[in-house]
Motif scaffolding. Sequence first.
Motif, PDB file in Angstrom:
ATOM      1  N   SER A  25      42.717  26.536  43.808  1.00 32.20           N
ATOM      2  CA  SER A  25      43.410  26.673  45.084  1.00 32.20           C
ATOM      3  C   SER A  25      42.476  26.699  46.285  1.00 32.20           C
ATOM      4  O   SER A  25      42.683  25.972  47.251  1.00 32.20           O
ATOM      5  CB  SER A  25      44.234  27.963  45.096  1.00 32.20           C
ATOM      6  N   MET A  26      41.475  27.528  46.228  1.00 29.34           N
ATOM      7  CA  MET A  26      40.609  27.740  47.387  1.00 29.34           C
ATOM      8  C   MET A  26      39.211  27.157  47.215  1.00 29.34           C
ATOM      9  O   MET A  26      38.356  27.344  48.089  1.00 29.34           O
ATOM     10  CB  MET A  26      40.498  29.234  47.705  1.00 29.34           C
ATOM     11  N   GLY A  27      38.959  26.454  46.119  1.00 29.62           N
ATOM     12  CA  GLY A  27      37.663  25.824  45.931  1.00 29.62           C
ATOM     13  C   GLY A  27      37.288  24.884  47.072  1.00 29.62           C
ATOM     14  O   GLY A  27      36.180  24.964  47.612  1.00 29.62           O
ATOM     15  N   PRO A  28      38.189  23.986  47.505  1.00 31.05           N
ATOM     16  CA  PRO A  28      37.856  23.089  48.616  1.00 31.05           C
ATOM     17  C   PRO A  28      37.561  23.825  49.922  1.00 31.05           C
ATOM     18  O   PRO A  28      36.620  23.483  50.636  1.00 31.05           O
ATOM     19  CB  PRO A  28      39.107  22.212  48.737  1.00 31.05           C
ATOM     20  N   ALA A  29      38.356  24.848  50.242  1.00 33.09           N
ATOM     21  CA  ALA A  29      38.134  25.592  51.486  1.00 33.09           C
ATOM     22  C   ALA A  29      36.806  26.326  51.450  1.00 33.09           C
ATOM     23  O   ALA A  29      36.059  26.361  52.439  1.00 33.09           O
ATOM     24  CB  ALA A  29      39.279  26.574  51.727  1.00 33.09           C
ATOM     25  N   ILE A  35      36.146  28.673  54.694  1.00 30.91           N
ATOM     26  CA  ILE A  35      36.141  30.105  54.384  1.00 30.91           C
ATOM     27  C   ILE A  35      34.734  30.441  53.895  1.00 30.91           C
ATOM     28  O   ILE A  35      34.378  30.132  52.755  1.00 30.91           O
ATOM     29  CB  ILE A  35      37.185  30.458  53.309  1.00 30.91           C
ATOM     30  N   PRO A  36      33.915  31.043  54.714  1.00 30.70           N
ATOM     31  CA  PRO A  36      32.526  31.259  54.321  1.00 30.70           C
ATOM     32  C   PRO A  36      32.339  32.341  53.266  1.00 30.70           C
ATOM     33  O   PRO A  36      31.383  32.295  52.483  1.00 30.70           O
ATOM     34  CB  PRO A  36      31.848  31.659  55.639  1.00 30.70           C
ATOM     35  N   LYS A  37      33.235  33.320  53.228  1.00 30.20           N
ATOM     36  CA  LYS A  37      33.079  34.439  52.298  1.00 30.20           C
ATOM     37  C   LYS A  37      33.944  34.233  51.056  1.00 30.20           C
ATOM     38  O   LYS A  37      35.149  33.989  51.151  1.00 30.20           O
ATOM     39  CB  LYS A  37      33.441  35.751  52.989  1.00 30.20           C
ATOM     40  N   THR A  40      37.028  36.601  50.746  1.00 32.08           N
ATOM     41  CA  THR A  40      38.180  36.231  51.572  1.00 32.08           C
ATOM     42  C   THR A  40      39.030  35.173  50.893  1.00 32.08           C
ATOM     43  O   THR A  40      40.268  35.262  50.880  1.00 32.08           O
ATOM     44  CB  THR A  40      37.703  35.702  52.941  1.00 32.08           C
ATOM     45  N   ALA A  41      38.371  34.172  50.307  1.00 30.64           N
ATOM     46  CA  ALA A  41      39.096  33.115  49.594  1.00 30.64           C
ATOM     47  C   ALA A  41      39.884  33.686  48.428  1.00 30.64           C
ATOM     48  O   ALA A  41      41.037  33.310  48.187  1.00 30.64           O
ATOM     49  CB  ALA A  41      38.112  32.058  49.106  1.00 30.64           C
TER      50      ALA A  41
END
Length: 358
Positions: A25-29, A35-37, A40-41
């Motif tokens: 889900s958040m791998g690309p971001a 999303i630097p942290k 947070t992801a």
Amino acid sequence: MLVAVAFIIALFFAMNIGASGTAASMGPAYGSGAIPKKRTAMILVSIFALLGALSGGEVVRTIGNGIISPGVLDVEIVIIILAAACLTLFFANVLGIPLSTSEVVVGAIIGAGIAYQALLFDQLLIIIAFWLITPITAFLLGLVLGKWIRYAENRWKELTELGKWKKPLAFLLIAAGCIEAYAAGMNNVANAVGPLVGVGLLDVTTAVLIGGLFVSLGAVLLGGRVLETNGKKITRLSLLQGSAVSLTGGSLVITASIFGLPVPLTQITTSAIVGIGTADKGFQMWQQSIVKQIIKVWVVSPVISLVLSYGLILLFKTTDYYTLFVILSVFIATAGVYSLYLSTRAERRSTYDEGGGI
């Protein structure tokens, strides 16, 4: 006692699903820097995975009653199915490999269906067909979108992370990741709680709520290594590229979930990432060791889960030790031959390097 064991394994499995689904889900971001942290992801995906789980009733019904004949499942078989699937997924998470939870749990259910000759082949063939169609579709969409994005970024520099559109593009990518996290919860929570519904231990509404909570918990506590693999070790993504990946994966998975089909979310997302990478680097992208490793695990994981489930049923339910001995012998022999092949290949490569490539 058996009911308690079934719940413990199912909820632990749900946590591992959350860990594996984080990267999807958040791998690309995370990989693109929107999303630097990492924390947070992981928190964002846990929130939206829970929301998606509440809409995952159709997939829960398919996992619970749509693969093997009604009446075959009992609490002991559910424990075996979940244990086989959970062990396979847990080892993949330890290795940091994004693995399809749908393939693992369906493989375990197929193992039980083979043991009792109770498979519903019509539904099973549809599911397997979608396992093949959706990752291929994701790769092709990623390849096409990747070429268009490369052209757009070269022509309009403001669309890159260094341009004036950086903040809106970062927001788009995070929103796309949240949509895909929603899709992850909608499709994958069924893999943990579906067997409990099939045996009558939970109703669908309660199952998606409890399963969704533990998927969210697993995303926060166990998802870091898989997030790192999908976000940064396959290929680095720009903001537009990451948005294309997440929207492609999310839309395909939500569509399948509406029809109650468990599909390999992680495969779909990773295929889209590989498609984007191929548009940038050509097919040399396929030479990366991490891509080869992921493909091997995709192929082997449902088979391992199937064999574990079938073997455990032979051991604890039917006490068919002869067949179990044959299966173990074939499995050990296959592993030995493959290990010998790898050893021989490594020796040849070493000899080639020492000889200056002659």
